[in-house]
Design a protein around this motif. Structure first.
Motif, PDB file in Angstrom:
ATOM      1  N   ASN A   1      77.424 -13.317  84.497  1.00  0.00           N
ATOM      2  CA  ASN A   1      77.298 -14.186  85.682  1.00  0.00           C
ATOM      3  C   ASN A   1      77.642 -15.640  85.349  1.00  0.00           C
ATOM      4  OD1 ASN A   1      76.653 -12.475  87.847  1.00  0.00           O
ATOM      5  ND2 ASN A   1      74.541 -12.269  87.121  1.00  0.00           N
ATOM      6  N   THR A   2      77.232 -16.105  84.167  1.00  0.00           N
ATOM      7  CA  THR A   2      77.575 -17.479  83.768  1.00  0.00           C
ATOM      8  C   THR A   2      79.082 -17.619  83.575  1.00  0.00           C
ATOM      9  OG1 THR A   2      75.442 -17.691  82.705  1.00  0.00           O
ATOM     10  CG2 THR A   2      77.114 -19.290  82.049  1.00  0.00           C
ATOM     11  N   LEU A   3      79.674 -16.585  82.983  1.00  0.00           N
ATOM     12  CA  LEU A   3      81.133 -16.617  82.813  1.00  0.00           C
ATOM     13  C   LEU A   3      81.824 -16.718  84.181  1.00  0.00           C
ATOM     14  CD1 LEU A   3      83.554 -16.279  80.841  1.00  0.00           C
ATOM     15  CD2 LEU A   3      83.330 -13.811  81.132  1.00  0.00           C
ATOM     16  N   VAL A   4      81.313 -15.981  85.162  1.00  0.00           N
ATOM     17  CA  VAL A   4      81.884 -16.049  86.513  1.00  0.00           C
ATOM     18  C   VAL A   4      81.672 -17.455  87.106  1.00  0.00           C
ATOM     19  CG1 VAL A   4      81.855 -15.070  88.852  1.00  0.00           C
ATOM     20  CG2 VAL A   4      81.502 -13.576  86.878  1.00  0.00           C
ATOM     21  N   ASP A   5      80.489 -18.025  86.871  1.00  0.00           N
ATOM     22  CA  ASP A   5      80.227 -19.408  87.346  1.00  0.00           C
ATOM     23  C   ASP A   5      81.301 -20.361  86.811  1.00  0.00           C
ATOM     24  OD1 ASP A   5      77.866 -18.627  88.540  1.00  0.00           O
ATOM     25  OD2 ASP A   5      76.573 -19.328  86.895  1.00  0.00           O
ATOM     26  N   TYR A   6      81.595 -20.232  85.497  1.00  0.00           N
ATOM     27  CA  TYR A   6      82.584 -21.123  84.869  1.00  0.00           C
ATOM     28  C   TYR A   6      83.947 -20.978  85.544  1.00  0.00           C
ATOM     29  CZ  TYR A   6      79.455 -22.084  80.879  1.00  0.00           C
ATOM     30  OH  TYR A   6      78.417 -22.482  80.091  1.00  0.00           O
ATOM     31  N   VAL A   7      84.355 -19.720  85.742  1.00  0.00           N
ATOM     32  CA  VAL A   7      85.697 -19.500  86.307  1.00  0.00           C
ATOM     33  C   VAL A   7      85.745 -20.002  87.754  1.00  0.00           C
ATOM     34  CG1 VAL A   7      87.488 -17.799  86.824  1.00  0.00           C
ATOM     35  CG2 VAL A   7      86.107 -17.546  84.760  1.00  0.00           C
ATOM     36  N   GLU A   8      84.682 -19.770  88.504  1.00  0.00           N
ATOM     37  CA  GLU A   8      84.637 -20.273  89.892  1.00  0.00           C
ATOM     38  C   GLU A   8      84.742 -21.800  89.894  1.00  0.00           C
ATOM     39  OE1 GLU A   8      81.982 -16.960  92.323  1.00  0.00           O
ATOM     40  OE2 GLU A   8      80.980 -18.682  91.409  1.00  0.00           O
ATOM     41  N   ASP A   9      84.045 -22.403  88.947  1.00  0.00           N
ATOM     42  CA  ASP A   9      84.054 -23.856  88.851  1.00  0.00           C
ATOM     43  C   ASP A   9      85.470 -24.364  88.528  1.00  0.00           C
ATOM     44  OD1 ASP A   9      82.803 -26.350  88.687  1.00  0.00           O
ATOM     45  OD2 ASP A   9      82.832 -26.231  86.494  1.00  0.00           O
ATOM     46  N   ILE A  10      86.122 -23.696  87.590  1.00  0.00           N
ATOM     47  CA  ILE A  10      87.492 -24.089  87.204  1.00  0.00           C
ATOM     48  C   ILE A  10      88.435 -23.950  88.405  1.00  0.00           C
ATOM     49  CG2 ILE A  10      89.485 -23.358  85.779  1.00  0.00           C
ATOM     50  CD1 ILE A  10      87.237 -22.496  83.655  1.00  0.00           C
ATOM     51  N   ALA A  11      88.224 -22.855  89.173  1.00  0.00           N
ATOM     52  CA  ALA A  11      89.115 -22.583  90.310  1.00  0.00           C
ATOM     53  C   ALA A  11      88.659 -23.289  91.589  1.00  0.00           C
ATOM     54  CB  ALA A  11      89.187 -21.079  90.548  1.00  0.00           C
ATOM     55  N   SER A  12      87.540 -24.010  91.518  1.00  0.00           N
ATOM     56  CA  SER A  12      86.958 -24.694  92.688  1.00  0.00           C
ATOM     57  C   SER A  12      86.760 -23.737  93.858  1.00  0.00           C
ATOM     58  CB  SER A  12      87.852 -25.857  93.146  1.00  0.00           C
ATOM     59  OG  SER A  12      88.086 -26.736  92.093  1.00  0.00           O
ATOM     60  N   VAL A  13      86.034 -22.649  93.596  1.00  0.00           N
ATOM     61  CA  VAL A  13      85.776 -21.670  94.655  1.00  0.00           C
ATOM     62  C   VAL A  13      84.403 -21.040  94.398  1.00  0.00           C
ATOM     63  CG1 VAL A  13      86.833 -19.722  93.409  1.00  0.00           C
ATOM     64  CG2 VAL A  13      86.840 -19.713  95.891  1.00  0.00           C
ATOM     65  N   LYS A  14      83.794 -20.517  95.454  1.00  0.00           N
ATOM     66  CA  LYS A  14      82.532 -19.789  95.297  1.00  0.00           C
ATOM     67  C   LYS A  14      82.722 -18.460  96.016  1.00  0.00           C
ATOM     68  CE  LYS A  14      78.583 -20.181  93.416  1.00  0.00           C
ATOM     69  NZ  LYS A  14      78.695 -20.075  91.978  1.00  0.00           N
ATOM     70  N   LEU A  15      82.561 -17.360  95.281  1.00  0.00           N
ATOM     71  CA  LEU A  15      82.830 -16.046  95.873  1.00  0.00           C
ATOM     72  C   LEU A  15      81.541 -15.246  96.014  1.00  0.00           C
ATOM     73  CD1 LEU A  15      85.988 -15.238  93.714  1.00  0.00           C
ATOM     74  CD2 LEU A  15      85.966 -15.989  96.097  1.00  0.00           C
ATOM     75  N   HIS A  16      81.573 -14.275  96.918  1.00  0.00           N
ATOM     76  CA  HIS A  16      80.435 -13.369  97.046  1.00  0.00           C
ATOM     77  C   HIS A  16      80.597 -12.266  96.007  1.00  0.00           C
ATOM     78  CE1 HIS A  16      77.203 -11.055  98.762  1.00  0.00           C
ATOM     79  NE2 HIS A  16      78.000  -9.999  98.650  1.00  0.00           N
ATOM     80  N   ARG A  17      79.564 -12.051  95.179  1.00  0.00           N
ATOM     81  CA  ARG A  17      79.683 -11.079  94.068  1.00  0.00           C
ATOM     82  C   ARG A  17      79.207  -9.688  94.483  1.00  0.00           C
ATOM     83  NH1 ARG A  17      77.695 -15.299  89.247  1.00  0.00           N
ATOM     84  NH2 ARG A  17      79.038 -16.951  90.049  1.00  0.00           N
ATOM     85  N   ASN A  18      80.074  -8.726  94.327  1.00  0.00           N
ATOM     86  CA  ASN A  18      79.694  -7.330  94.568  1.00  0.00           C
ATOM     87  C   ASN A  18      79.512  -6.647  93.219  1.00  0.00           C
ATOM     88  OD1 ASN A  18      80.058  -7.582  97.408  1.00  0.00           O
ATOM     89  ND2 ASN A  18      82.279  -7.516  97.043  1.00  0.00           N
ATOM     90  N   TYR A  19      78.270  -6.281  92.925  1.00  0.00           N
ATOM     91  CA  TYR A  19      77.995  -5.711  91.603  1.00  0.00           C
ATOM     92  C   TYR A  19      78.235  -4.201  91.616  1.00  0.00           C
ATOM     93  CZ  TYR A  19      76.087 -10.270  90.587  1.00  0.00           C
ATOM     94  OH  TYR A  19      75.944 -11.623  90.392  1.00  0.00           O
TER      95      TYR A  19
END
Ligand code: NAD
Length: 335
Positions: free
Chosen positions: A261-279
């Motif tokens: 989840n932290t890795l996803v936070d980093y990538v979202e931050d880099i891409a300037s986006v917030k996505l809905h996560r489907n686990y």
């Protein structure tokens, strides 16, 4: 070792070896033989001034003997491998990589003038029963035993480590073994089923942006932990180890532990986006928690991999985005 001595690099069309070759050429080495089973157009990168041997299956003993002729150093990065999705469903194929290291070692013994032989092992060689929850402390080198490696891929790594040890003890081949913990960076697999989490998540975020979607699929519940080492740190560690007197397997990984989840936070931050996560809870997810204990590497080299994940991911994301856009436009990979 002189800069004109022959260095043989197996798995050269792949991620780590391709980057190592570029580094060695940059360092002034002029006699590099790069070998891979893939046709040359599928290599992630090629470097000028290198002898490239493509379409060469190193599971075959004769091929190993041919390419190892005159070698003073050899690096074996060749293996049939991928992320969890691949190794959990291709166990026999992963284990067949044992033929590569076996025949490469025999060739090192019989035809080369080998001063150093490097073998790339993996954190998957560690006892999996120690990695069942996220409270796990970092794995230290002795945690590979009693052995209960990752089935298939990990057992092959552990067996090949021991073969390196015994070729050193019995035949005097100076083998060196690193246990890599998740390596990431440009010029690696980012699509097609063999990619690992950092590349897969980058691509999924790019995909979502491209499709105008606000959804992303995550394998597992995202709370599984890992550490990820940037490619430049990996190469530095490989070269330090290969030219050192340290003969036992050693961890080569970052000790910056993060959840997926932290890795996803980093990538979202880099891409300037917030996505809905489907686990996707039934997807392959590997062990629950794993980090690299770097006590030994710090003791031996006074050094450890240190590039912060957030920084390395920014470079990786940019590279994958460029590949993605090039592919969409019908162009080949961008350098
Ligand atoms: P990669 O898949 O990008 O490269 C491996 C290369 O080996 C490929 O180009 C493949 O074509 C080649 N190969 C496979 N079978 C071959 C054969 N029979 N003959 C000749 N070449 C063959 O993988 P990578 O990420 O660069 O990993 C390199 C090594 O490091 C592997 O041994 C891998 O198990 C180990 N490792 C990698 C990681 C990681 O996170 N990337 C982690 C732990 C261990």
């Amino acid at each position: 070792m002189n800069k004109t001595d022959r260095i043989v690099i197996a798995g050269a069309g792949g991620f780590i070896a391709g980057n190592l070759i570029k580094r060695l050429v940059g360092d002034g080495f002029t006699n590099i033989r790069a070998v891979d089973i893939k046709p040359i157009e599928q290599w992630y990168q090629t470097t000028d001034g290198v002898e490239n041997v493509a379409d060469c299956d190193l599971k075959e003993k004769d091929n190993c003997y041919r390419v190892m002729e005159g070698a003073v150093e050899a690096y074996n990065f060749a293996a049939d491998m991928g992320g969890m999705g691949f190794i959990e469903s291709h166990k026999a194929e992963c284990m067949l990589s044992v033929l590569i290291n076996t025949h490469m070692l025999m060739a090192a013994r019989d035809v080369g003038k080998i001063e150093r032989y490097f073998y790339s092992s993996s954190a998957c060689a560690y006892n999996t029963t120690l990695q069942k929850d996220t409270s796990v402390t970092a794995l230290k080198e002795s945690d590979a035993y009693p052995a209960m490696a990752e089935d298939g891929y990990g057992w092959e790594k552990l067996f090949s480590e021991r073969m390196c040890k015994h070729f050193r003890e019995d035949y005097g081949i100076e083998t060196r073994v690193a246990r890599f913990h998740n390596v990431y960076g440009p010029f690696g697999t980012w699509d097609g089923g063999r990619e690992k989490a950092p590349a897969a998540i980058s691509r999924k975020v790019i995909d979502a942006l491209d499709a105008g979607s606000d959804q992303i699929e995550i394998w597992g519940d995202g709370e599984q932990t890992r550490s990820f080492m940037y490619i430049d740190d990996c190469l530095e560690g490989v070269l330090k180890l290969t030219h050192s007197d340290h003969v036992e397997p050693i961890n080569l990984g970052s000790s910056e532990l993060v959840s997926i989840n932290t890795l996803v936070d980093y990538v979202e931050d880099i891409a300037s986006v917030k996505l809905h996560r489907n686990y996707k809870l039934d997807a392959p997810k590997g062990v629950r928690g794993r980090n690299s204990d770097n006590t030994l590497i710090k003791e031996v080299f006074g050094w450890e991999p240190s590039l912060p994940l957030r920084e390395g991911m920014a470079k990786t994301y940019e590279w994958i985005k460029a590949q993605y856009e090039a592919r969409k436009a019908g162009r080949k990979v961008v350098e």
